[in-house]
Design a protein around this motif. Structure first.
Motif, PDB file in Angstrom:
ATOM      1  N   ALA A  97      -9.756  11.518  -3.008  1.00  0.00           N
ATOM      2  CA  ALA A  97      -9.352  10.343  -2.236  1.00  0.00           C
ATOM      3  C   ALA A  97      -8.288   9.619  -3.042  1.00  0.00           C
ATOM      4  O   ALA A  97      -8.560   9.093  -4.122  1.00  0.00           O
ATOM      5  N   ARG A  98      -7.086   9.605  -2.523  1.00  0.00           N
ATOM      6  CA  ARG A  98      -5.950   9.001  -3.228  1.00  0.00           C
ATOM      7  C   ARG A  98      -5.766   7.556  -2.778  1.00  0.00           C
ATOM      8  O   ARG A  98      -5.770   7.250  -1.594  1.00  0.00           O
ATOM      9  N   PHE A  99      -5.614   6.686  -3.764  1.00  0.00           N
ATOM     10  CA  PHE A  99      -5.302   5.280  -3.497  1.00  0.00           C
ATOM     11  C   PHE A  99      -4.214   4.857  -4.455  1.00  0.00           C
ATOM     12  O   PHE A  99      -4.333   5.050  -5.663  1.00  0.00           O
ATOM     13  N   ALA A 100      -3.144   4.287  -3.914  1.00  0.00           N
ATOM     14  CA  ALA A 100      -2.057   3.759  -4.732  1.00  0.00           C
ATOM     15  C   ALA A 100      -1.562   2.475  -4.093  1.00  0.00           C
ATOM     16  O   ALA A 100      -1.348   2.413  -2.870  1.00  0.00           O
ATOM     17  N   VAL A 101      -1.387   1.458  -4.907  1.00  0.00           N
ATOM     18  CA  VAL A 101      -0.958   0.144  -4.426  1.00  0.00           C
ATOM     19  C   VAL A 101      -0.158  -0.547  -5.523  1.00  0.00           C
ATOM     20  O   VAL A 101      -0.353  -0.274  -6.711  1.00  0.00           O
ATOM     21  N   GLU A 102       0.765  -1.410  -5.110  1.00  0.00           N
ATOM     22  CA  GLU A 102       1.531  -2.243  -6.042  1.00  0.00           C
ATOM     23  C   GLU A 102       1.310  -3.696  -5.665  1.00  0.00           C
ATOM     24  O   GLU A 102       1.293  -4.034  -4.485  1.00  0.00           O
ATOM     25  N   LEU A 103       1.153  -4.547  -6.671  1.00  0.00           N
ATOM     26  CA  LEU A 103       1.048  -5.988  -6.448  1.00  0.00           C
ATOM     27  C   LEU A 103       2.106  -6.695  -7.263  1.00  0.00           C
ATOM     28  O   LEU A 103       2.516  -6.220  -8.333  1.00  0.00           O
ATOM     29  N   GLU A 104       2.522  -7.847  -6.758  1.00  0.00           N
ATOM     30  CA  GLU A 104       3.416  -8.707  -7.528  1.00  0.00           C
ATOM     31  C   GLU A 104       3.018 -10.155  -7.297  1.00  0.00           C
ATOM     32  O   GLU A 104       2.420 -10.492  -6.266  1.00  0.00           O
ATOM     33  N   LEU A 105       3.321 -10.977  -8.274  1.00  0.00           N
ATOM     34  CA  LEU A 105       3.018 -12.402  -8.219  1.00  0.00           C
ATOM     35  C   LEU A 105       4.339 -13.154  -8.224  1.00  0.00           C
ATOM     36  O   LEU A 105       5.116 -13.065  -9.180  1.00  0.00           O
ATOM     37  N   TYR A 106       4.578 -13.854  -7.134  1.00  0.00           N
ATOM     38  CA  TYR A 106       5.818 -14.600  -6.938  1.00  0.00           C
ATOM     39  C   TYR A 106       5.537 -16.063  -7.212  1.00  0.00           C
ATOM     40  O   TYR A 106       4.643 -16.661  -6.595  1.00  0.00           O
ATOM     41  N   GLN A 107       6.290 -16.649  -8.145  1.00  0.00           N
ATOM     42  CA  GLN A 107       6.115 -18.063  -8.474  1.00  0.00           C
ATOM     43  C   GLN A 107       7.029 -18.883  -7.567  1.00  0.00           C
ATOM     44  O   GLN A 107       8.261 -18.738  -7.608  1.00  0.00           O
ATOM     45  N   VAL A 108       6.435 -19.719  -6.748  1.00  0.00           N
ATOM     46  CA  VAL A 108       7.185 -20.479  -5.747  1.00  0.00           C
ATOM     47  C   VAL A 108       8.179 -21.438  -6.411  1.00  0.00           C
ATOM     48  O   VAL A 108       9.331 -21.530  -5.996  1.00  0.00           O
ATOM     49  N   GLN A 149       2.207  -5.160 -11.088  1.00  0.00           N
ATOM     50  CA  GLN A 149       1.341  -4.106 -11.602  1.00  0.00           C
ATOM     51  C   GLN A 149       1.029  -3.155 -10.465  1.00  0.00           C
ATOM     52  O   GLN A 149       1.003  -3.537  -9.297  1.00  0.00           O
ATOM     53  N   SER A 150       0.780  -1.904 -10.835  1.00  0.00           N
ATOM     54  CA  SER A 150       0.410  -0.915  -9.825  1.00  0.00           C
ATOM     55  C   SER A 150      -0.852  -0.187 -10.262  1.00  0.00           C
ATOM     56  O   SER A 150      -1.229  -0.205 -11.432  1.00  0.00           O
ATOM     57  N   TYR A 151      -1.477   0.421  -9.284  1.00  0.00           N
ATOM     58  CA  TYR A 151      -2.676   1.223  -9.511  1.00  0.00           C
ATOM     59  C   TYR A 151      -2.520   2.481  -8.689  1.00  0.00           C
ATOM     60  O   TYR A 151      -2.133   2.421  -7.516  1.00  0.00           O
ATOM     61  N   SER A 152      -2.814   3.632  -9.300  1.00  0.00           N
ATOM     62  CA  SER A 152      -2.765   4.905  -8.591  1.00  0.00           C
ATOM     63  C   SER A 152      -3.813   5.825  -9.204  1.00  0.00           C
ATOM     64  O   SER A 152      -3.842   6.000 -10.430  1.00  0.00           O
ATOM     65  N   HIS A 153      -4.667   6.386  -8.336  1.00  0.00           N
ATOM     66  CA  HIS A 153      -5.736   7.241  -8.842  1.00  0.00           C
ATOM     67  C   HIS A 153      -6.200   8.180  -7.737  1.00  0.00           C
ATOM     68  O   HIS A 153      -6.240   7.793  -6.567  1.00  0.00           O
ATOM     69  N   LEU A 175       0.857  -1.183   0.000  1.00  0.00           N
ATOM     70  CA  LEU A 175       0.000   0.000   0.000  1.00  0.00           C
ATOM     71  C   LEU A 175       0.891   1.230   0.000  1.00  0.00           C
ATOM     72  O   LEU A 175       1.748   1.379   0.869  1.00  0.00           O
ATOM     73  N   ILE A 176       0.699   2.087  -0.964  1.00  0.00           N
ATOM     74  CA  ILE A 176       1.511   3.295  -1.095  1.00  0.00           C
ATOM     75  C   ILE A 176       0.773   4.507  -0.552  1.00  0.00           C
ATOM     76  O   ILE A 176       1.356   5.359   0.110  1.00  0.00           O
ATOM     77  N   ALA A 177      -0.528   4.579  -0.820  1.00  0.00           N
ATOM     78  CA  ALA A 177      -1.311   5.733  -0.362  1.00  0.00           C
ATOM     79  C   ALA A 177      -2.772   5.349  -0.213  1.00  0.00           C
ATOM     80  O   ALA A 177      -3.319   4.612  -1.029  1.00  0.00           O
ATOM     81  N   LEU A 178      -3.392   5.864   0.835  1.00  0.00           N
ATOM     82  CA  LEU A 178      -4.836   5.795   1.040  1.00  0.00           C
ATOM     83  C   LEU A 178      -5.162   6.987   1.928  1.00  0.00           C
ATOM     84  O   LEU A 178      -5.157   6.906   3.147  1.00  0.00           O
ATOM     85  N   ASP A 179      -5.367   8.130   1.272  1.00  0.00           N
ATOM     86  CA  ASP A 179      -5.554   9.349   2.053  1.00  0.00           C
ATOM     87  C   ASP A 179      -6.334  10.395   1.286  1.00  0.00           C
ATOM     88  O   ASP A 179      -6.529  10.296   0.085  1.00  0.00           O
TER      89      ASP A 179
END
Length: 177
Positions: free
Chosen positions: A112-123, A132-136, A99-103
């Motif tokens: 209302a700012r929301f920014a998050v990054e996700l990653e998929l780790y292959q075991v 991928q990230s989302y920011s808006h 979580l980068i921002a929720l404020d």
């Protein structure tokens, strides 16, 4: 004191498709210290942030995002299983988030700012195979905390839906190769 929460809308299961033979484990969503507290955060300028003393989250924001991500992936019906990291489950992939921002931001307009990054780790390979990230900044109708929270909910729902859709698309394509 007033408490707020973000409610997710479960995604409709995918029609006419069987789940991918993949088990996902959703890891902890990490966050800066300011977002591990339960107070709602606002920005007063480009570098200054504050926190409301009497307007608080029912649980820390990173936990709410983690719950929404887990619920959205489960409800999609796209995977054999979606487990949480604390469950002791073993998976083919681990979904990690930050979580980068929720404020609330007040310049130039209230949003209302929301920014998050996700990653998929292959075991199996020990590598990150998707990120991928989302920011808006979601506009807020009136400068009240309930209106800001409603805009945050809209923003978070949209972001989580976009990210889970992209993750499902990636894993579907990876399975077909």
């Amino acid at each position: 004191m007033r408490f707020y929460t973000l409610q997710d809308l479960p995604a409709a299961p995918q029609a006419n498709s069987s789940p991918l033979p993949i088990t996902l484990v959703v890891g902890r969503v990490t966050a800066p210290l300011i977002y591990r507290d339960d107070r709602i955060i606002y920005g007063t300028g480009p570098v200054e942030m504050g926190a409301y003393d009497y307007h608080r989250w029912a649980e820390p924001p990173a936990d709410m995002i983690e719950n929404m991500l887990t619920d959205g992936l489960r409800a999609s019906g796209a995977f054999r299983a979606v487990q949480r990291v604390g469950s002791g489950a073993r998976g083919d992939y681990i979904v990690r988030g930050r979580l980068i921002a929720l404020d609330e931001v007040d310049t130039p307009q209230v949003a209302a700012r929301f920014a998050v990054e996700l990653e998929l780790y292959q075991v199996k390979t020990g590598t990150v195979v998707w990120t991928q990230s989302y920011s808006h900044d979601q506009p807020v109708s009136t400068k009240t905390v309930p209106a800001v929270v409603e805009a945050m909910q809209t923003n978070v729902r949209t972001g989580v839906q976009q990210l889970t859709g992209s993750l499902i698309q990636y894993t579907t394509q990876a399975q077909s190769h």
